[in-house]
Design a protein around this motif. Structure first.
Motif, PDB file in Angstrom:
ATOM      1  N   LEU A 152       0.998  -1.354   0.006  1.00  0.00           N
ATOM      2  CA  LEU A 152      -0.032  -0.041  -0.158  1.00  0.00           C
ATOM      3  C   LEU A 152       0.798   1.239   0.092  1.00  0.00           C
ATOM      4  CD1 LEU A 152      -2.450  -0.903   2.947  1.00  0.00           C
ATOM      5  CD2 LEU A 152      -2.604  -1.635   0.498  1.00  0.00           C
ATOM      6  N   HIS A 153       0.653   2.300  -0.774  1.00  0.00           N
ATOM      7  CA  HIS A 153       1.466   3.318  -1.035  1.00  0.00           C
ATOM      8  C   HIS A 153       0.594   4.500  -0.396  1.00  0.00           C
ATOM      9  CE1 HIS A 153       3.405   7.035  -3.159  1.00  0.00           C
ATOM     10  NE2 HIS A 153       3.752   6.842  -1.900  1.00  0.00           N
ATOM     11  N   ILE A 154       0.733   5.082   0.839  1.00  0.00           N
ATOM     12  CA  ILE A 154       0.028   5.921   1.493  1.00  0.00           C
ATOM     13  C   ILE A 154       0.547   7.201   1.787  1.00  0.00           C
ATOM     14  CG2 ILE A 154      -1.679   6.238   3.530  1.00  0.00           C
ATOM     15  CD1 ILE A 154      -1.967   3.392   3.573  1.00  0.00           C
ATOM     16  N   ARG A 155       0.071   8.252   1.419  1.00  0.00           N
ATOM     17  CA  ARG A 155       1.054   9.485   1.763  1.00  0.00           C
ATOM     18  C   ARG A 155       0.498  10.264   2.830  1.00  0.00           C
ATOM     19  NH1 ARG A 155       4.382  12.103  -2.399  1.00  0.00           N
ATOM     20  NH2 ARG A 155       4.803  13.512  -0.529  1.00  0.00           N
ATOM     21  N   ARG A 156       1.248  10.941   3.706  1.00  0.00           N
ATOM     22  CA  ARG A 156       0.470  11.607   4.712  1.00  0.00           C
ATOM     23  C   ARG A 156       1.478  12.980   4.958  1.00  0.00           C
ATOM     24  NH1 ARG A 156      -3.741   9.180   4.708  1.00  0.00           N
ATOM     25  NH2 ARG A 156      -4.407  10.296   6.435  1.00  0.00           N
ATOM     26  N   GLY A 157       1.396  13.616   6.029  1.00  0.00           N
ATOM     27  CA  GLY A 157       2.046  14.722   6.249  1.00  0.00           C
ATOM     28  C   GLY A 157       1.756  15.732   5.549  1.00  0.00           C
ATOM     29  N   ASP A 158       2.353  16.463   4.602  1.00  0.00           N
ATOM     30  CA  ASP A 158       2.477  17.767   3.677  1.00  0.00           C
ATOM     31  C   ASP A 158       1.818  17.362   2.807  1.00  0.00           C
ATOM     32  OD1 ASP A 158       4.291  16.505   2.689  1.00  0.00           O
ATOM     33  OD2 ASP A 158       5.666  18.358   2.478  1.00  0.00           O
TER      34      ASP A 158
ATOM     35  N   PHE B  16      -5.517  11.211  -0.050  1.00  0.00           N
ATOM     36  CA  PHE B  16      -5.062  11.284   1.214  1.00  0.00           C
ATOM     37  C   PHE B  16      -6.270  10.520   1.858  1.00  0.00           C
ATOM     38  CE2 PHE B  16      -3.850  13.363   5.335  1.00  0.00           C
ATOM     39  CZ  PHE B  16      -2.738  13.527   4.975  1.00  0.00           C
ATOM     40  N   PRO B  17      -6.646   9.139   1.818  1.00  0.00           N
ATOM     41  CA  PRO B  17      -7.666   8.452   2.492  1.00  0.00           C
ATOM     42  C   PRO B  17      -7.448   8.188   3.862  1.00  0.00           C
ATOM     43  CG  PRO B  17      -5.975   7.019   1.300  1.00  0.00           C
ATOM     44  CD  PRO B  17      -5.578   8.430   0.697  1.00  0.00           C
ATOM     45  N   THR B  18      -8.447   8.338   4.538  1.00  0.00           N
ATOM     46  CA  THR B  18      -8.666   8.143   5.815  1.00  0.00           C
ATOM     47  C   THR B  18      -8.197   6.579   6.204  1.00  0.00           C
ATOM     48  OG1 THR B  18     -10.881   7.666   5.941  1.00  0.00           O
ATOM     49  CG2 THR B  18     -10.292  10.019   6.256  1.00  0.00           C
ATOM     50  N   ILE B  19      -8.138   6.250   7.534  1.00  0.00           N
ATOM     51  CA  ILE B  19      -8.094   4.773   7.770  1.00  0.00           C
ATOM     52  C   ILE B  19      -9.170   4.154   7.420  1.00  0.00           C
ATOM     53  CG2 ILE B  19      -7.855   3.171   9.830  1.00  0.00           C
ATOM     54  CD1 ILE B  19      -5.868   5.088  11.115  1.00  0.00           C
ATOM     55  N   GLU B  20     -10.247   4.554   7.545  1.00  0.00           N
ATOM     56  CA  GLU B  20     -11.671   3.654   7.309  1.00  0.00           C
ATOM     57  C   GLU B  20     -11.699   3.624   5.940  1.00  0.00           C
ATOM     58  OE1 GLU B  20     -11.464   6.524   9.040  1.00  0.00           O
ATOM     59  OE2 GLU B  20     -12.008   5.573  11.139  1.00  0.00           O
ATOM     60  N   GLN B  21     -11.306   4.513   4.901  1.00  0.00           N
ATOM     61  CA  GLN B  21     -11.263   4.315   3.392  1.00  0.00           C
ATOM     62  C   GLN B  21     -10.255   3.217   2.956  1.00  0.00           C
ATOM     63  OE1 GLN B  21     -10.788   8.628   2.528  1.00  0.00           O
ATOM     64  NE2 GLN B  21     -12.945   9.057   2.407  1.00  0.00           N
TER      65      GLN B  21
ATOM     66  N   THR C 203       5.119   4.649   3.289  1.00  0.00           N
ATOM     67  CA  THR C 203       4.511   5.612   3.880  1.00  0.00           C
ATOM     68  C   THR C 203       5.303   6.725   4.492  1.00  0.00           C
ATOM     69  OG1 THR C 203       2.576   6.376   5.239  1.00  0.00           O
ATOM     70  CG2 THR C 203       3.972   4.518   6.088  1.00  0.00           C
ATOM     71  N   ASN C 204       5.012   7.825   4.519  1.00  0.00           N
ATOM     72  CA  ASN C 204       5.682   8.765   5.550  1.00  0.00           C
ATOM     73  C   ASN C 204       5.137   9.197   6.795  1.00  0.00           C
ATOM     74  OD1 ASN C 204       3.844  10.048   4.156  1.00  0.00           O
ATOM     75  ND2 ASN C 204       5.043  12.080   3.937  1.00  0.00           N
ATOM     76  N   GLY C 205       3.968   8.461   7.084  1.00  0.00           N
ATOM     77  CA  GLY C 205       3.023   8.652   8.146  1.00  0.00           C
ATOM     78  C   GLY C 205       3.851   8.385   9.658  1.00  0.00           C
ATOM     79  N   ASP C 206       3.180   9.099  10.582  1.00  0.00           N
ATOM     80  CA  ASP C 206       3.943   9.158  11.974  1.00  0.00           C
ATOM     81  C   ASP C 206       3.530   7.604  12.378  1.00  0.00           C
ATOM     82  OD1 ASP C 206       1.552   9.374  13.439  1.00  0.00           O
ATOM     83  OD2 ASP C 206       1.621  11.407  12.743  1.00  0.00           O
TER      84      ASP C 206
ATOM     85  N   HIS D  10      -0.979  19.345  -0.944  1.00  0.00           N
ATOM     86  CA  HIS D  10      -0.943  19.017  -2.274  1.00  0.00           C
ATOM     87  C   HIS D  10      -2.235  18.734  -2.766  1.00  0.00           C
ATOM     88  CE1 HIS D  10       0.881  18.072  -6.148  1.00  0.00           C
ATOM     89  NE2 HIS D  10       0.798  16.724  -6.095  1.00  0.00           N
ATOM     90  N   CYS D  11      -2.842  17.594  -2.122  1.00  0.00           N
ATOM     91  CA  CYS D  11      -4.181  17.157  -2.602  1.00  0.00           C
ATOM     92  C   CYS D  11      -5.161  18.124  -2.478  1.00  0.00           C
ATOM     93  CB  CYS D  11      -4.758  16.002  -1.446  1.00  0.00           C
ATOM     94  SG  CYS D  11      -3.560  14.652  -1.228  1.00  0.00           S
TER      95      CYS D  11
END
Length: 519
Positions: free
Chosen positions: A345-351, A403-408, A437-440, A355-356
């Protein structure tokens, strides 16, 4: 010093019986007294010496099995700064094709193409897509592609800052990739010269013909009705009409192949050429990236396959490189199989949230290589937005894909599991998850808990779990890309150039298109 051009005109190349008797009873086993018998103290000393030798031997043996990231722990602690990859630069400097005495089509007969205007201050995804196109252009025109570093800041000294952290201003490409782009040989019968370094080009071409990209791209670059293939062919024609063996694109000019091409379907017109080019088919990640992949395979290899004999595993591990300095491809795109049971899964977070939002306001489309018609997931660009603005409904649609949520995310994973069972039954069950991911860490823990409620996974690993050597840390994105490329199923971000490069490699490797998905 005679210039390289003038050398073209003056230096052209054409093309056992002594065994004792066995004892008959116990009394026969007694040995006669020996004048060499040891005292009790000597015996203890000898025994102690033997134990010390055995300890040293096995300690040395054990050390050879320690992963390189542990071996480099002391190095990382000693060097508080990021690596500068001096040995990689030296390796590139000493490539065998850097030799004027070589026969045609290299040596004094070589022709060169140097895109001095290559993208800088952008992520690896953006740099890689342009790099591939420029290399294909050079190969098509039978010119040696001139490669340079992956560059964040061209004029900085050694280090730059990104998100408050020091990073290398320049990383040699041999730390990231291998293959024809950085100088490996082309297939037999291919008359193109091997790629050379910028340093060598500057040495042998002190006065190249310099072209401004505006000469060709002025009226084409922003026209959505002009496919990338049209621009490419015009550049092929332009380069073929130049007799000078040394050609350079002006550094200050726009890139030949820009984000406006890669960010739309226009780039797909290049696929018939790209898919047949050795630039892409013989592309491989670097030995450094492959080593980091192998040392972290436990994070994404299903447990049920891990303990099988190698010949019974559904997917072989790539070879662990014996050297970190080699331009020859380790695992070519066409030879790369998938890791059975792995869902990446490719999931971008942060800044990326900002961009989205920008993408939504400007009604942007997915990156071009994410829009192959054979891929099952599509994105519909809304038509009711205005100049730089959009509706709340449209923004929510963009964020679900960008930028999907955890539920999505969980919803999409469930959907993919259903589709996989429909397509393959139980034959290709997904067993492990790897999250690029770059998620925390806190957010990833919540995601892990939510995914664990979907089914019982063998493993759920993330980019944050990777144990990387000092030199591998700055190229961690490439390690993630190799995992995404090899995953049985990949769910990517349609707006990401990193995802689109993975999709390009999966398409080149003939991964079933239904196994490449998007949020």
């Amino acid at each position: 010093m005679q210039s390289f051009k003038s050398s073209f005109k003056t230096n052209k190349h054409s093309r056992s019986t002594d065994s004792p008797n066995l004892p008959l009873n116990n009394t026969d086993t007694r040995s006669p007294p020996s004048r060499f018998s040891l005292t009790r103290r000597c015996t203890r000393l000898l025994t102690g010496l033997i134990l010390v030798c055995l300890f040293l031997f096995f300690s040395r043996f054990k050390a050879t099995t320690v992963p390189s990231w542990l071996q480099e722990q002391e190095l990382a602690e000693t060097h508080k700064l990021p690596p500068l990859y001096e040995e990689y630069h030296d390796f590139e400097r000493d490539l065998p094709q850097h030799n004027l005495s070589l026969p045609f089509p290299e040596g004094r007969d070589a022709k060169f193409f140097w895109a001095a205007n290559h993208v800088t201050s952008s992520g690896w995804g953006n740099a890689m897509q342009e790099l591939v196109m420029n290399a294909v252009l050079a190969h098509t025109t039978k010119r040696a592609f001139v490669f340079n570093n992956f560059t964040w800041e061209r004029d900085a000294l050694d280090y730059s800052t990104f998100n408050g952290k020091l990073i290398p201003s320049r990383i040699p490409l041999s730390a990231i990739i291998s293959g024809p782009i950085i100088g490996s040989s082309f297939p037999p019968g291919d008359a193109a010269p091997r790629a050379v370094s910028r340093e060598y080009f500057k040495k042998v071409c002190p006065n190249p013909t310099v072209i401004d990209s505006w000469d060709i791209n002025e009226h084409l670059r922003l026209d959505n009705n002009v496919p990338a293939l049209v621009i490419f062919k015009k550049w092929v024609e332009k380069l073929n009409d130049i007799d000078d063996p040394c050609v350079e694109i002006r550094q200050e000019s726009f890139q030949l192949f820009e984000i406006w091409l890669f960010g739309s379907k226009r780039i797909l017109s290049m696929w018939p050429i790209l898919s047949k080019s050795p630039i892409l088919n013989d592309f491989s990640w670097s030995p450094l990236v492959h080593r980091a992949y192998a040392e972290n395979a436990h994070l994404f290899t299903p447990k049920s396959y891990r303990y099988l004999p190698s010949f019974m595993r559904p997917s072989q591990q790539p070879p662990i490189p014996t050297t970190l300095h080699d331009v020859n491809p380790i695992l070519k795109t066409k030879e790369t199989d998938t890791v059975a049971g792995l869902l990446a899964l490719h999931i971008r977070r942060g800044d990326f949230a900002g961009h989205c939002s920008h993408l939504a306001n400007w009604s942007s489309d997915w990156n071009g290589f994410n829009q192959f018609s054979v891929l099952p997931d599509k994105f519909r660009v809304p038509t009711d937005g205005s100049w730089g603005e959009t509706t709340e409904a449209n923004t929510q649609m963009y964020f679900k894909a960008c930028f999907p949520t955890i539920e999505q995310i969980v919803e999409k994973v469930r959907e993919v599991l259903v589709d996989q069972r429909r397509l393959y039954g139980s034959a290709k069950e997904l067993k492990s998850i790897y999250v690029m991911t770059n998620g925390d860490v806190e957010w990833l823990q919540q995601l892990n808990e939510a995914l664990s409620r979907v089914k019982r996974w063998d493993t759920i690993g993330t980019s944050r779990d990777m144990e990387l050597s000092w030199e591998a840390k700055p190229v961690a994105q490439a390690v993630d890309m190799l995992i995404g490329q090899r995953a049985q199923v990949f769910i990517g971000n349609g707006f990401s150039s990193l995802t689109s490069n993975i999709v390009m490699l999966r398409m080149s490797g003939n991964v079933p298109p239904e196994d490449t998905r998007f949020w």
